[in-house]
Design a protein around this motif. Structure first.
Motif, PDB file in Angstrom:
ATOM      1  N   THR A 251      -3.739 -12.286   3.066  1.00 41.19           N
ATOM      2  CA  THR A 251      -2.712 -11.340   3.522  1.00 41.19           C
ATOM      3  C   THR A 251      -2.638 -10.139   2.589  1.00 41.19           C
ATOM      4  O   THR A 251      -2.608  -8.980   3.034  1.00 41.19           O
ATOM      5  N   TRP A 252      -2.614 -10.400   1.283  1.00 39.70           N
ATOM      6  CA  TRP A 252      -2.543  -9.298   0.322  1.00 39.70           C
ATOM      7  C   TRP A 252      -3.796  -8.431   0.390  1.00 39.70           C
ATOM      8  O   TRP A 252      -3.714  -7.195   0.315  1.00 39.70           O
ATOM      9  N   LEU A 253      -4.951  -9.055   0.552  1.00 44.40           N
ATOM     10  CA  LEU A 253      -6.201  -8.293   0.603  1.00 44.40           C
ATOM     11  C   LEU A 253      -6.279  -7.408   1.843  1.00 44.40           C
ATOM     12  O   LEU A 253      -6.782  -6.280   1.783  1.00 44.40           O
ATOM     13  N   VAL A 254      -5.803  -7.908   2.973  1.00 47.57           N
ATOM     14  CA  VAL A 254      -5.788  -7.076   4.185  1.00 47.57           C
ATOM     15  C   VAL A 254      -4.895  -5.852   3.971  1.00 47.57           C
ATOM     16  O   VAL A 254      -5.223  -4.737   4.388  1.00 47.57           O
ATOM     17  N   LEU A 255      -3.765  -6.051   3.291  1.00 54.44           N
ATOM     18  CA  LEU A 255      -2.885  -4.926   2.995  1.00 54.44           C
ATOM     19  C   LEU A 255      -3.544  -3.935   2.033  1.00 54.44           C
ATOM     20  O   LEU A 255      -3.180  -2.757   2.000  1.00 54.44           O
ATOM     21  N   GLN A 256      -4.502  -4.410   1.236  1.00 56.49           N
ATOM     22  CA  GLN A 256      -5.252  -3.543   0.325  1.00 56.49           C
ATOM     23  C   GLN A 256      -6.545  -3.021   0.956  1.00 56.49           C
ATOM     24  O   GLN A 256      -7.439  -2.557   0.234  1.00 56.49           O
ATOM     25  N   GLY A 257      -6.642  -3.093   2.277  1.00 58.16           N
ATOM     26  CA  GLY A 257      -7.877  -2.700   2.953  1.00 58.16           C
ATOM     27  C   GLY A 257      -8.301  -1.275   2.651  1.00 58.16           C
ATOM     28  O   GLY A 257      -9.494  -0.991   2.471  1.00 58.16           O
ATOM     29  N   ARG A 258      -7.339  -0.355   2.560  1.00 58.98           N
ATOM     30  CA  ARG A 258      -7.678   1.040   2.268  1.00 58.98           C
ATOM     31  C   ARG A 258      -8.308   1.161   0.882  1.00 58.98           C
ATOM     32  O   ARG A 258      -9.288   1.895   0.693  1.00 58.98           O
ATOM     33  N   SER A 259      -7.768   0.447  -0.093  1.00 59.00           N
ATOM     34  CA  SER A 259      -8.335   0.493  -1.443  1.00 59.00           C
ATOM     35  C   SER A 259      -9.726  -0.119  -1.479  1.00 59.00           C
ATOM     36  O   SER A 259     -10.620   0.381  -2.172  1.00 59.00           O
ATOM     37  N   LEU A 260      -9.942  -1.207  -0.746  1.00 65.70           N
ATOM     38  CA  LEU A 260     -11.265  -1.827  -0.687  1.00 65.70           C
ATOM     39  C   LEU A 260     -12.285  -0.869  -0.067  1.00 65.70           C
ATOM     40  O   LEU A 260     -13.421  -0.753  -0.554  1.00 65.70           O
ATOM     41  N   ASN A 261     -11.887  -0.184   1.000  1.00 64.80           N
ATOM     42  CA  ASN A 261     -12.780   0.786   1.625  1.00 64.80           C
ATOM     43  C   ASN A 261     -13.147   1.904   0.646  1.00 64.80           C
ATOM     44  O   ASN A 261     -14.292   2.354   0.584  1.00 64.80           O
TER      45      ASN A 261
END
Length: 381
Positions: A251-261
């Motif tokens: 859940t936290w990682l999906v919310l950080q999707g923009r940062s991962l991209n």
């Protein structure tokens, strides 16, 4: 009053409403590609959401005593929704033995797949996966130390932790060492992280091999099977912590999707988008290591899932992490459930370790997808 003649070559102006300029051809192509990726993602996600429960039910019914899916569903309905429990033997086989096993396999596969997707973005390397940073080697060394040095560690804190606790602490200790070695000028360097992880992994594997060589014959089989991965003997108590960590972390990682991209595009792009690359990279490393450590502590070393599942999803829906991570988790979970099922059935009554099945079954499928692709996912052209 006479008006001046119109200037040659200029048409008279016409007053019209405000009209937005037509999008350029590249912009139209990008928009069309994004719409196509969204459609593929919806189809893939729907397929995985339907297939995952089917795989779980079929895997729970298969084994030395085959049980029809209808009976499996009846047992699940009786325990989850209330109602009469059927034949006691069937109920015990399904609810006490097989359901915890298949659910743990799903959680382990999902966690490793998500961790692999995150690490590939953090170090910007398509070969990155949960074991490349040495986390698995550290967990394995600590667990094998408990298994083989039982007499020497009795009464110590290491012995009181047991194999799962020791594996978890070994994984986290390795992460701390990798992060410390991967810093340059006060910042995390992806290339140094990768090289430090590989170097430490070889060192820790050498120590693990030394412990295996000095172990007693009756210990060696258990050590090897644990190192190659297994969810045999799983019970309901093994599920709580890995499931909680998987749900919260994903859940936290999906919310950080923009940062991962942004990280996948490079530190300069991340900085231009307002992403603190060094801080975000450290947070992502800790989360990925926690995911890896918590599943290694209950299932041993399970390789390949964290490498192949993210790439397969990228080949189908693209690199956007808010779409990538949920589909990757479902694919990794279903894949490991099927791998465990094959390991139970193909050489019955013997069981094959998970690593053997994931490599034999997964490599050909991955190579077919890779050959059909025009671009290496997460890598260069």
């Amino acid at each position: 009053m006479d008006l001046p003649p119109p200037v040659a070559g200029l048409a008279p102006a016409r007053v019209t409403g405000s009209v937005a300029p037509a999008p350029s051809a590249p912009a139209r192509d990008v928009a069309a590609a994004d719409r196509s990726a969204r459609r593929r993602y919806r189809r893939l996600l729907l397929t995985l959401l339907v297939a995952s429960p089917v795989v779980l039910v079929l895997a729970a019914g298969a084994g030395a005593v085959p049980i029809p899916p209808a009976d499996v569903l009846a047992v699940l309905r009786a325990h989850l929704l209330g109602g009469p429990v059927g034949e006691p033997v069937v109920d015990q086989i399904i609810w006490q033995v097989r359901v915890p096993r298949v659910l743990l396999a799903f959680v382990v596969g999902a966690a490793l797949a998500v961790a692999g997707a995150v690490l590939q973005a953090v170090v910007r390397n398509p070969l990155a996966e949960p074991y490349v940073l040495g986390v698995s080697a550290g967990a394995s060394l600590a667990a094998v130390a408990v298994l083989t040095l039982g007499g020497l560690t009795s009464g110590t804190a290491l012995a009181s932790l047991g194999v799962p606790g020791a594996a978890f602490l070994g994984a986290l200790a390795t992460l701390v060492a990798v992060v410390a070695l991967g810093r340059r000028a006060g910042r995390l360097d992806p290339a140094r992280l990768l090289l430090a992880g590989v170097a430490l992994s070889y060192l820790l594997q050498a120590a693990t091999s030394w412990l295996q060589l000095r172990s007693a014959p009756n210990q060696l089989a258990a050590v090897l099977f644990w190192l190659l991965g297994t969810v045999g003997g799983a019970d309901w108590g093994d599920l709580a912590l890995p499931t909680a960590v998987l749900v919260l972390a994903t859940t936290w990682l999906v919310l950080q999707g923009r940062s991962l991209n942004a990280l996948l595009a490079g530190d300069d792009v991340a900085a231009s988008l307002g992403v603190a690359a060094d801080r975000v990279r450290l947070q992502l490393l800790v989360v990925a290591a926690a995911l890896t450590a918590v599943v290694i502590s209950v299932a041993g070393g399970v390789g390949f899932v964290g490498l192949v599942a993210p790439h397969c999803v990228r080949l189908l829906v693209g690199p956007e992490h808010r779409r990538l991570l949920p589909a990757t988790a479902l694919l990794g979970g279903a894949f490991l459930v099927l791998a465990d099922l094959v390991g139970r059935l193909v050489a019955a009554p013997l069981e094959l370790p998970l690593n053997v099945v994931t490599a034999v079954a997964g490599v050909p499928f991955f190579l077919v997808l890779l050959r059909r692709s025009t671009r290496i996912p997460g890598g260069g052209a």
